[in-house]
Write a protein that holds these residues in place. Sequence first.
Motif, PDB file in Angstrom:
ATOM      1  N   UNK A   1      83.508  71.982  72.148  1.00 30.72           N
ATOM      2  CA  UNK A   1      82.266  71.247  71.977  1.00 30.72           C
ATOM      3  C   UNK A   1      82.633  69.788  71.676  1.00 30.72           C
ATOM      4  N   UNK A   2      82.312  68.901  72.578  1.00 29.36           N
ATOM      5  CA  UNK A   2      82.622  67.494  72.340  1.00 29.36           C
ATOM      6  C   UNK A   2      81.342  66.743  72.000  1.00 29.36           C
ATOM      7  N   UNK A   3      81.507  65.649  71.287  1.00 27.78           N
ATOM      8  CA  UNK A   3      80.336  64.884  70.900  1.00 27.78           C
ATOM      9  C   UNK A   3      79.512  65.596  69.848  1.00 27.78           C
ATOM     10  N   UNK A   4      78.231  65.275  69.824  1.00 34.67           N
ATOM     11  CA  UNK A   4      77.336  65.825  68.811  1.00 34.67           C
ATOM     12  C   UNK A   4      76.847  67.198  69.241  1.00 34.67           C
ATOM     13  N   UNK A  29      72.873  68.117  57.718  1.00 32.18           N
ATOM     14  CA  UNK A  29      73.787  67.541  58.709  1.00 32.18           C
ATOM     15  C   UNK A  29      73.510  66.069  58.986  1.00 32.18           C
ATOM     16  N   UNK A  30      72.353  65.579  58.540  1.00 30.18           N
ATOM     17  CA  UNK A  30      72.008  64.200  58.872  1.00 30.18           C
ATOM     18  C   UNK A  30      71.898  64.050  60.380  1.00 30.18           C
ATOM     19  N   UNK A  31      72.498  63.000  60.913  1.00 31.66           N
ATOM     20  CA  UNK A  31      72.419  62.808  62.360  1.00 31.66           C
ATOM     21  C   UNK A  31      73.664  63.310  63.089  1.00 31.66           C
ATOM     22  N   UNK A  32      74.472  64.155  62.423  1.00 28.40           N
ATOM     23  CA  UNK A  32      75.691  64.657  63.066  1.00 28.40           C
ATOM     24  C   UNK A  32      75.427  65.842  63.990  1.00 28.40           C
ATOM     25  N   UNK A 129      79.135  74.513  58.750  1.00 22.43           N
ATOM     26  CA  UNK A 129      80.575  74.530  58.475  1.00 22.43           C
ATOM     27  C   UNK A 129      81.342  74.971  59.716  1.00 22.43           C
ATOM     28  N   UNK A 130      80.826  75.963  60.441  1.00 21.62           N
ATOM     29  CA  UNK A 130      81.459  76.452  61.658  1.00 21.62           C
ATOM     30  C   UNK A 130      81.429  75.377  62.756  1.00 21.62           C
ATOM     31  N   UNK A 131      80.306  74.702  62.899  1.00 21.48           N
ATOM     32  CA  UNK A 131      80.217  73.630  63.907  1.00 21.48           C
ATOM     33  C   UNK A 131      81.225  72.528  63.609  1.00 21.48           C
ATOM     34  N   UNK A 132      81.382  72.195  62.348  1.00 21.21           N
ATOM     35  CA  UNK A 132      82.333  71.129  61.967  1.00 21.21           C
ATOM     36  C   UNK A 132      83.770  71.561  62.210  1.00 21.21           C
ATOM     37  N   UNK A 133      84.070  72.839  62.036  1.00 23.73           N
ATOM     38  CA  UNK A 133      85.417  73.358  62.288  1.00 23.73           C
ATOM     39  C   UNK A 133      85.765  73.282  63.784  1.00 23.73           C
TER      40      UNK A 133
END
Length: 135
Positions: A1-4, A29-32, A129-133
Motif C-alpha cells: 500500500x503506497x501513499x495514503x 488518524x488525522x489526515x493520514x 496500527x495495522x495500516x501504519x505497519x
Amino acid sequence: MSGKPSVLFVCVHNAGRSQMAAGWLRHLAGDSVEVRSAGSAPADQVNPVAVEAMREVGIDLTAQAPTRLTWDAAQASDVIVTMGCGDACPVFPGKRYEDWQLTDPAGQPLDVVRQVRDEIRTRVEALLADLRRHR
C-alpha cells in the motif's frame, strides 16, 4: 500500500456503526488515512443517539449524512470494513475485507450505544496500527 491508505466503513443504514467508525478513524488518524462510510440502504439521518455518544468523547458527527454505497467508493478504497450487513454488502475483488460483528445501535439506549462506540474505538485503533505497519 503506497501513499495514503483509504478505508471504507459499510453498514446497512450508514447511520450508526459505520458513522462512529469513520468518526473514530478521522479523529485518531488525522489526515493520514482517507476515510469513507456508506450504506447499502442509507437512512435519512445519522442516529441521534450515536451522535450523542460520539459527542461525549469529543467527536462531532452532526455534519455527517448517510451515503449510498457506490462501486466507485469501494473501488477507491484499500480496506473495506463491513458491519453486520451480510449479503447486502457487495464484494469487490482484490480488496482487503474485515467484517466487524457489532451490536446495531438503532433503537438502543445511550448506555448500549456507548459500549458499541468503545468497541468500535478498540477495533479502529487496531486497524490503524495495522495500516501504519504496512505502509
